[in-house]
Scaffold this motif. Structure first.
Motif: not given
Lengths: 79, 326
Positions: A5-9, A41-44, A46, A69-70
Motif C-alpha cells: 500500500l501507499s502510505p502517502l498521497p 509529495v511535498m518535494k520529498q 519516499s 494513502p491506502g
C-alpha cells in the motif's frame, strides 16, 4: 498475494530517475524491504518497500500515476 | 522527560499557536496548520492552549516515551497504536514509561496532532516554539524530526493551572475531514486585475487540491482564469498575474499565469510579485489545512461582516473547549 500500500498521497514513480531502469518489473523477485517505487509529495521522495518476499504480480498504479494513502500500488505473490 | 523518535514520519514538526509580530520583517506567523485540532490535543492532554504539540503530515512518527505521561491524538483520522494495540483519537491516552506509539495509514485529511502533558519543551524563539523549516528557526533545531531525536517534554506537573483535563472531545465538536469543502473568501486586494469573467471562473468553479500542498501553500487545479489586459508597470514581471511587489495577506490567493490558484498558508512568504485576487477568511484557514489532495473545493465570496462573525464563532467554539474563564 500481498498488497503493498501507499502510505502517502502524491505521484508514484517506478524509476529512481527519468532515464533510469524501473526498480522492479512484473515477474521479478523481491525481498523483504526491497524498494518497488517512490512516492513524491511535498518535494520529498519516499521509497515504497515490499514487506514480503515473493514475485511481483502486478502494478496497479502506472508510472507517474496519482496515489492516495491506502491505495494498492503492487501485488506480490509470496514465495 | 523526552520522546525518543524511532521513525520520524514524513514531516513531523513542533508547532504551537504561532510566532506573531515579525511578519513585517519576513518571518511568517507559522503555528499549527489546523489550529483547532492542535488546541483540542492540548485540552485533552491537560495543557493550556499555548503548549507546543507535534504536527504530523500524512505519515506519522514512531516514538517511545521514557516516563509515564498523558497524550492525545487529534486531527486527520488515523489508527493510533500503543505497543501494537489500537487506541482512539480525540481522547486522553495514558502512557507508561517505555510505551511505543505508532500510527496506521491516514484515512482522510492531511495532518494529525499529538499533544502531551506539559507540552513539547523546545526553546522559545521569537516568542514561539513553532518550527519554521524554510528559515531553520524554532521547533527542534529548526527542522522536521529525524530518527534518533530526543524530543524534550515539559514538566508534567504542568501548566494546566489545576483545571480538570477533558476526557474526550464531544463528537459534535470535532472537525470534519471531507472530500468536498466550501471555503469562504473575501475578494481583493488585487481582484481588479481579473476580468469579470475571470472572477466568475474563480468563484464558480470546482477546484481540486493537488498534491502540491504544504505549510507554505496549497495549489489547486481547474480552469484557467482571465486577466485584465494592462500595460506592464515598471517593476512588475511580464505575466499578467504579476504586480509590483506587495505584502501578502495570510490566506491570500494567487494565480500565477492564470492557472492553478495557490492559497498561501501559515509558513508562506510575506510579500512578492503576484496579484492576490482574493483572501481566505481566518476562520476557514484550518479547513484548508485539513484538506487531502483530491479535495473538491469551492471558493465562495463573503463580506467583512460575515468574515468577522465567522471569526467570533470560532473563538466561542474554542472558549467552550476551555470552559468559562479559561
Amino acid at each position: 498475494m500481498a498488497d503493498i500500500l501507499s502510505p502517502l498521497p502524491g505521484i508514484f514513480y517506478r524509476k529512481p530517475g527519468p532515464d533510469k531502469e524501473p526498480y522492479v518489473n512484473e515477474g521479478d523477485h523481491v525481498d523483504v524491504g526491497q524498494t518497488v517505487g517512490v512516492v513524491e509529495v511535498m518535494k520529498q521522495f519516499s521509497e515504497v518497500r515490499s514487506d514480503v518476499a515473493g514475485t511481483i504480480d502486478r502494478f496497479h498504479i502506472e508510472d507517474s500515476g496519482t496515489v492516495n494513502p491506502g491505495d494498492v500500488i503492487v501485488t506480490v505473490s509470496e514465495a | 522527560m523526552a520522546f525518543e523518535i524511532l521513525e520520524p514520519g514524513l514531516a513531523t514538526t513542533v508547532q504551537d499557536r504561532g510566532r506573531f509580530g515579525y511578519y513585517n520583517v519576513g518571518i511568517p506567523q507559522g503555528g499549527a496548520m489546523d489550529g483547532l485540532s492542535a488546541e483540542m490535543a492540548n485540552a485533552l492532554a491537560g495543557n493550556t492552549p499555548a503548549e507546543a504539540v507535534l504536527e504530523c503530515t500524512y505519515m506519522g512518527p514512531r516514538f517511545r516515551t521514557d516516563r509515564d505521561t498523558v497524550i492525545a491524538v487529534t486531527g486527520a483520522p488515523v489508527d493510533v497504536k500503543v505497543n501494537g494495540g489500537t487506541r482512539g483519537q480525540w481522547s486522553r491516552l495514558e502512557l507508561a514509561a517505555g510505551d511505543e506509539v505508532a500510527f496506521g495509514i491516514l484515512q482522510g485529511g492531511t495532518r494529525f496532532y499529538i499533544g502531551v502533558r506539559g507540552g513539547i519543551d523546545v526553546p522559545v524563539v521569537l516568542g514561539s516554539r513553532s518550527t519554521y523549516g524554510l528559515g531553520s528557526i524554532g521547533g527542534f533545531d529548526g527542522r522536521p524530526l529525524r530518527a534518533g531525536d530526543l524530543v524534550p517534554v515539559g514538566d508534567s506537573a504542568g501548566p494546566s493551572g489545576g483545571r480538570e483535563p477533558l476526557q474526550e472531545i464531544d463528537p459534535g465538536l470535532r472537525p470534519r475531514f471531507e472530500k468536498e469543502v466550501t471555503v469562504r473568501v473575501m475578494p481583493g486586494l488585487y481582484d481588479h486585475r481579473l476580468t469579470a469573467r475571470g472572477m466568475e471562473t474563480l468563484l464558480n468553479s470546482i477546484w481540486t487540491l493537488t498534491p502540491v500542498a504544504d505549510r507554505t501553500g496549497l495549489r489547486y487545479s481547474g480552469p484557467e482564469v482571465e486577466w485584465q489586459p494592462r500595460q506592464q508597470p515598471f517593476g512588475a514581471g511580464s505575466d499578467p498575474s504579476n504586480i509590483v511587489d506587495a505584502g501578502y495577506a495570510v490566506g491570500s490567493i494567487q494565480i500565477p499565469g492564470g492557472k492553478e490558484p495557490i492559497v498561501l498558508h501559515r509558513d508562506a512568504v510575506s510579500g512578492g510579485g503576484y496579484a492576490m485576487v482574493a483572501t481566505v477568511i481566518s476562520a476557514d484557514m484550518d479547513l484548508l489545512a485539513r484538506s487531502a489532495p483530491g479535495t473538491k473545493t469551492r471558493f465562495t465570496p463573503v463580506g467583512m461582516e460575515e468574515a468577522l462573525a465567522a471569526r467570533a464563532e470560532q473563538r466561542s467554539l474554542r472558549a467552550r473547549l476551555w470552559g468559562a474563564g479559561a
